[in-house]
Write an enzyme that holds these catalytic residues in place. Structure first.
Site, PDB file in Angstrom:
ATOM      1  N   LYS A   1       0.831  -1.214   0.000  1.00  0.00           N
ATOM      2  CA  LYS A   1       0.000   0.000   0.000  1.00  0.00           C
ATOM      3  C   LYS A   1       0.858   1.254   0.000  1.00  0.00           C
ATOM      4  CE  LYS A   1      -3.642  -2.610   2.283  1.00  0.00           C
ATOM      5  NZ  LYS A   1      -4.258  -3.014   3.566  1.00  0.00           N
TER       6      LYS A   1
ATOM      7  N   GLN B   1      -4.152  -1.403   9.974  1.00  0.00           N
ATOM      8  CA  GLN B   1      -3.992  -2.748   9.440  1.00  0.00           C
ATOM      9  C   GLN B   1      -4.439  -3.782  10.469  1.00  0.00           C
ATOM     10  OE1 GLN B   1      -2.967  -3.630   6.240  1.00  0.00           O
ATOM     11  NE2 GLN B   1      -3.623  -5.646   6.883  1.00  0.00           N
TER      12      GLN B   1
ATOM     13  N   ASP C   1     -10.810   2.820   4.501  1.00  0.00           N
ATOM     14  CA  ASP C   1     -11.173   1.402   4.433  1.00  0.00           C
ATOM     15  C   ASP C   1     -12.679   1.217   4.312  1.00  0.00           C
ATOM     16  OD1 ASP C   1      -9.044  -0.378   4.262  1.00  0.00           O
ATOM     17  OD2 ASP C   1      -8.576  -0.223   6.389  1.00  0.00           O
TER      18      ASP C   1
END
Length: 314
Positions: A53, A97, A120
């Protein structure tokens, strides 16, 4: 027949080319969208995900920060990290994460993220905006699936779609996005009666149940579009031989490497579907692409509101 393969890597590259133009325009205005990734612990898979990412951010010219609290971090420590990122004007997107260590209340941490920076799309506010059809940030994997369908010319309006899985991260937002595109959607799960029969009625099948090769050719109507969200690593030789009996090259690769990635869809479905996403190389590349897209979208929403996003077509 053999299905048309929907190449996620090629579609990702299309999106990246479009994003580079948008990012260049924003930078010219003095705005550099930025993503902060919070990674706790030494989980190898998580480290790979975050690295990829951050690499995507660097490729596109986005600002990026990687924060690595120690594995002993507490819930309050994590809340403090999130609060600091919420306050930073140079951070447009916050990525926490998962998984977090067991001593951390994951739900509290995720819900502490400012919804305006929830790239997200996990926050209840983000999901609520999706339900009501308002501009907002949508979970990356379902957004990526929609990009695959639209850019591949798959007819959505009036189509019968079956979504296998009802998670907050994939299944539910996927169903909502398809409904907003005027598809007729059936959400399937482990308690659905006569599941193969239900799935076989669908023009579009999205498989996201996390069960290796669960969807077999008998489940699929001839010519249907099949989107395989699952990524399952198979290491058992007997299982690999059974699943890849009709794919000698892939089986040979398994024997060389000792593992193979198989989706939630059986490889033999390629012989009945009209279009199919491969694993790997299908939905996966789009998940990161949509994270980048969400970061740019968040920057626009935070600085210019919904009208600016609409004007840019995102």
């Amino acid at each position: 027949m053999s299905a048309r393969i929907l190449d996620g890597n090629a579609i990702r590259d299309q999106i990246y080319a479009e994003l580079q133009q948008e990012i260049a325009s924003l930078i010219a205005e003095g705005i550099r969208p930025g993503l902060a990734a919070v990674l706790v612990g030494n989980d190898p898979a998580s480290q790979i995900y975050v690295k990829s990412k951050i690499a995507a951010c660097e490729k596109l010219g986005l600002g990026s920060w990687r924060l690595t609290p120690p594995p002993t971090v507490t819930t309050n420590d994590m809340l403090a990290v999130v609060d600091d990122l919420n306050r930073r004007d140079d951070v447009d997107g916050i990525l926490v994460q998962l998984p977090l260590p067991p001593q951390v209340d994951t739900k509290r941490v995720l819900e502490a993220v400012d919804p305006a920076k929830d790239v997200d799309g996990f926050h209840p506010t983000s999901l609520g905006r999706l339900v009501s059809g308002r501009p907002g940030l949508v979970a990356c994997t379902p957004s990526g699936v929609m990009e695959i369908l639209r850019r591949s010319g798959i007819q959505l309006e009036g189509a019968n779609a079956a979504v296998l899985g009802r998670s907050d991260i994939v299944g539910k937002p996927m169903a909502l996005l398809l409904m907003h595109a005027n598809a007729t959607v059936t959400i399937c799960h482990s308690k659905t009666r006569d599941l193969p029969v239900v799935v076989r009625r669908a023009d579009i099948v999205v498989a996201a149940m996390g069960r290796t090769a669960m969807v077999t050719p008998e489940w699929i109507r001839i010519g249907a579009t099949v989107i395989d969200v699952g990524i399952n690593r198979v290491t058992d030789a007997a299982e690999a031989s059974r699943l890849l009996a009709n794919f000698p090259k892939r089986l040979e690769t398994f024997r060389e490497k000792g593992s193979v990635l198989i989706g939630d869809v059986h490889p033999d479905v390629v012989e009945v579907a009209g279009a199919l996403t491969p694993v790997p190389g299908g939905v996966g590349p789009l998940t990161i692409a949509m994270l980048m897209s969400n970061t740019v979208k968040a920057a626009k929403l935070r600085r210019g509101g919904a009208a600016r996003v609409s004007a840019a077509g995102r």
